[in-house]
Write an enzyme that holds these catalytic residues in place. Structure first.
Site, mmCIF file in Angstrom:
data_model
loop_
_atom_site.group_PDB
_atom_site.id
_atom_site.type_symbol
_atom_site.label_atom_id
_atom_site.label_comp_id
_atom_site.label_asym_id
_atom_site.label_seq_id
_atom_site.Cartn_x
_atom_site.Cartn_y
_atom_site.Cartn_z
ATOM 1 C CG LEU A 183 -1.860 1.223 1.313
ATOM 2 C CD1 LEU A 183 -2.739 1.353 0.076
ATOM 3 C CD2 LEU A 183 -2.712 1.130 2.573
ATOM 4 C CG HIS A 184 2.759 2.641 -3.134
ATOM 5 N ND1 HIS A 184 2.395 1.353 -3.488
ATOM 6 C CD2 HIS A 184 3.058 3.283 -4.307
ATOM 7 C CE1 HIS A 184 2.491 1.208 -4.799
ATOM 8 N NE2 HIS A 184 2.874 2.372 -5.323
ATOM 9 C CG PHE A 185 -1.717 7.095 -1.102
ATOM 10 C CD1 PHE A 185 -2.937 7.318 -1.714
ATOM 11 C CD2 PHE A 185 -1.694 6.306 0.046
ATOM 12 C CE1 PHE A 185 -4.107 6.765 -1.217
ATOM 13 C CE2 PHE A 185 -2.859 5.740 0.560
ATOM 14 C CZ PHE A 185 -4.067 5.966 -0.077
#
Length: 348
Positions: A183-185
């Site tokens: 999970l990453h932005f």
């Protein structure tokens, strides 16, 4: 000193202070990036949309490889594959976490590891813009690339607290050109308006908490625009609900958080599916454009000198139309999304 503030008081003033920019510049000076983004050629193309093209030759060959199939939006996390617990210590700019107190916490220098950090900001070693960073929520929980309400709200706070309209936060689902299933932005500065930010919209509805939902019109990519609501939390809740619906329906999507969290673009695409099914045009396969959130928004990374020199609005529009859903597909999905959001919304 790196400022790490409490999230409980809605204060995440980390990307807005000069220290973060200095830390990013320090990593640049130390040669940690695959290319020098400040020397890459870029131009705004003439036309209705004013697409922004940037030439980064060979970027796709230097990036970390994709290690999962593109046909499933939800996939389990695999610890043996690359993930953000394995980055080099010097790629970590700072870390932060929620605290019980209202006082700010300070850490001397960048942490040597992300092992003790619930959330981290890392450099993107293959940047496409100034201060291109990665936001990794609760990094040691090893969450797969899927939106949840808490993590999306964190991304909204980062967009707001940067306090700069040229700083946008983006998200790519699996199947929509996320390359790492952790999970990453992403976020960076682009000192012009994204073409999608200037696109006309048509209002669809306002749901219970005052969030307005519109659709893009006269733009080559299908998508929704969310804004309003009584608070940033209200807006975040509606958008994350839409994201959760799409990923549970196995529909790839990209998100652009704009105007310091006041507007959010939810963009829909099917290009990876066309690639795997042999339906993508050879012309665009040869250009090697991966239509992630930045490209769909109108900032397109070109990897060949020929493509950059010959870039035109007409060609890039044709590519974005091919990457997006057809009008019939969008209309069908739009009805499903709006029905779901209405059922999940509190009464006015």
């Amino acid at each position: 000193m790196l400022l790490i503030t409490t999230i409980t008081e809605r204060k995440l003033n980390v990307l807005g202070n000069d220290e973060c920019l200095l830390q990013w510049d320090d990593r640049k000076a130390r040669g940690l990036f695959h290319h020098d983004i400040t020397t890459c050629e870029a131009k705004v193309l003439p036309g209705e949309h004013n697409f922004v093209a940037i030439l980064i030759e060979g970027r796709d060959q230097k990036k970390r490889p994709t290690e999962f199939g593109m046909n499933q939006v939800l996939q389990p996390f695999h610890s043996e594959k690359f993930n953000f617990t394995k980055v080099k210590p010097e790629e970590v700019i700072f870390r932060f976490q929620e605290t019980e107190s209202d006082s700010a916490q300070y850490f001397d220098g960048a942490p040597p590891t992300v092992s003790a950090s619930p959330s981290s900001i890392l450099i993107n070693v293959s940047p496409i813009g100034y201060c291109h960073v990665l936001l990794i929520p609760r990094v040691q929980e090893c969450l797969p690339q899927r939106v949840d309400r808490e993590s999306f709200l964190l991304a909204m706070y980062v967009a707001r607290e940067a306090r700069n309209p040229f700083f946008r936060v983006g998200y790519n689902s699996l199947g929509a050109f996320a390359t790492i299933n952790h999970l990453h932005f992403q976020a960076y500065y682009l000192k012009v308006q994204y073409p999608v930010e200037k696109a006309p919209t048509e209002k669809l509805t306002v749901i219970g908490n005052g969030v307005s939902i519109s659709q893009l019109v006269q733009y080559p990519v299908s998508g929704f625009v969310f804004e309003g609501g009584s608070s940033l939390e209200d807006l975040s809740h509606v958008v994350s609900n839409a994201c959760i619906f799409l990923q549970e329906s196995n529909r790839p999507y990209n998100v652009l958080i704009s105007e310091s969290g006041k507007r959010v673009f939810l963009l829909l695409q099917c290009y990876a599916e066309k690639q795997t099914s042999g339906k993508a045009s050879q012309e665009f396969l040869d250009m090697r454009i991966n239509p992630a959130v930045w490209e769909l928004g109108g900032h397109l990374v070109l990897k060949r000198r020929k493509d950059y020199d010959e870039a035109s609005e007409a060609t890039l529009c044709r590519f974005l139309v091919e990457a997006s859903l057809s009008e019939a597909e969008f209309q069908e999905l739009k009805c499903c999304v709006l029905e779901f959001l209405a059922s999940a919304s509190p009464e006015k």
